[in-house]
Design a protein around this motif. Structure first.
Motif, PDB file in Angstrom:
ATOM      1  N   TYR A  31       0.868  -1.179   0.000  1.00 41.07           N
ATOM      2  CA  TYR A  31       0.000   0.000   0.000  1.00 41.07           C
ATOM      3  C   TYR A  31       0.900   1.222   0.000  1.00 41.07           C
ATOM      4  N   TYR A  32       0.586   2.181  -0.868  1.00 38.12           N
ATOM      5  CA  TYR A  32       1.391   3.398  -0.890  1.00 38.12           C
ATOM      6  C   TYR A  32       0.497   4.585  -1.216  1.00 38.12           C
ATOM      7  N   SER A  38       5.861   3.436   1.526  1.00 40.59           N
ATOM      8  CA  SER A  38       4.944   2.337   1.240  1.00 40.59           C
ATOM      9  C   SER A  38       4.886   1.367   2.417  1.00 40.59           C
ATOM     10  N   ASP A  90      -0.682  -4.063  -5.891  1.00 44.93           N
ATOM     11  CA  ASP A  90      -0.373  -2.714  -5.413  1.00 44.93           C
ATOM     12  C   ASP A  90      -1.668  -1.956  -5.167  1.00 44.93           C
TER      13      ASP A  90
END
Length: 216
Positions: A31-32, A38, A90
């Motif tokens: 997760y970013y 991140s 992502d």
């Protein structure tokens, strides 16, 4: 637009290999959010499949180890080229007021008059890359084809996209209805249409007085 709940756990990226994570039955991810570090995470297939295997663009309410939910979208998924298993995912965080770039699917609605008259529908452009604020995100862009006649096209610049800004400019063809063909005595004859101005080729290529291609 509706959102999907997803609970994940933090992953120790320094001391745990992603191969070990997969052997334990979990899928590694990250997760970013722009401007922040991140966060390595893991999920299981059962929870993840609802946001991966869909044709819609969904906002995800992400809960990491019981922390407060974070709004995000699925930005990228990597699959095994042989087994098609999910290898990595992502999630990109959303910040109110900051625009994002995302692919939005295109859904055709209605039955075209051309198809009712025997024409063949060609859905050429199935998604479009747009830039928008998180509040303006939509699951899909609906395009009404009910008035689409044989030999006619619907192009991207004819559609009202509201606050969505198309990233790649161009007069891309979304859909069209081609003439039916009738085979007689070994010869293929095209059914004529006296209102024909534009046409769609057999492979979905758009032609205007000549041959050309339209892609996604």
């Amino acid at each position: 637009m509706a959102s999907i709940q997803l609970k994940v756990a933090k992953r120790d990226a320094k001391n745990t290999k992603v191969s070990d994570v997969r052997r334990q039955g979990f899928i590694p991810g990250v997760y970013y959010i722009n401007g922040t570090e991140s966060v390595p995470i893991t999920s299981n297939f059962k929870d993840l499949k609802s946001i991966v295997f869909t044709s819609l663009t969904n906002v995800v309410d992400l809960e990491i180890d019981g922390e407060e939910n974070r709004k995000c979208i699925l930005k990228e998924v990597k699959f095994d080229p042989i087994t098609d298993e999910i290898l990595h995912f992502d999630l990109m965080g959303l910040t109110p007021g900051n625009k994002i770039v995302v692919n939005i699917p295109i859904t055709l609605i209605g039955q075209s008059v051309g198809v009712r008259n025997g024409g063949i529908l060609n859905h050429v452009l199935r998604k479009v890359k747009v830039r928008c604020l998180p509040k303006d995100l939509v699951e899909t862009i609906e395009v009404d084809i009910s008035k689409l006649k044989i030999g006619k096209l619907i192009k991207l610049d004819e559609i009202d996209l509201g606050d969505l800004e198309v990233v790649v400019k161009g007069n891309a063809v979304i859909a069209g209805v081609s003439r039916p063909r009738v085979a007689t005595a070994g010869t293929t004859i095209e059914m004529d249409d006296d209102e024909d101005e534009d046409s769609i080729g057999e492979e979905g290529a758009a032609t205007e007085g000549g041959e050309g291609e339209a892609g996604e």
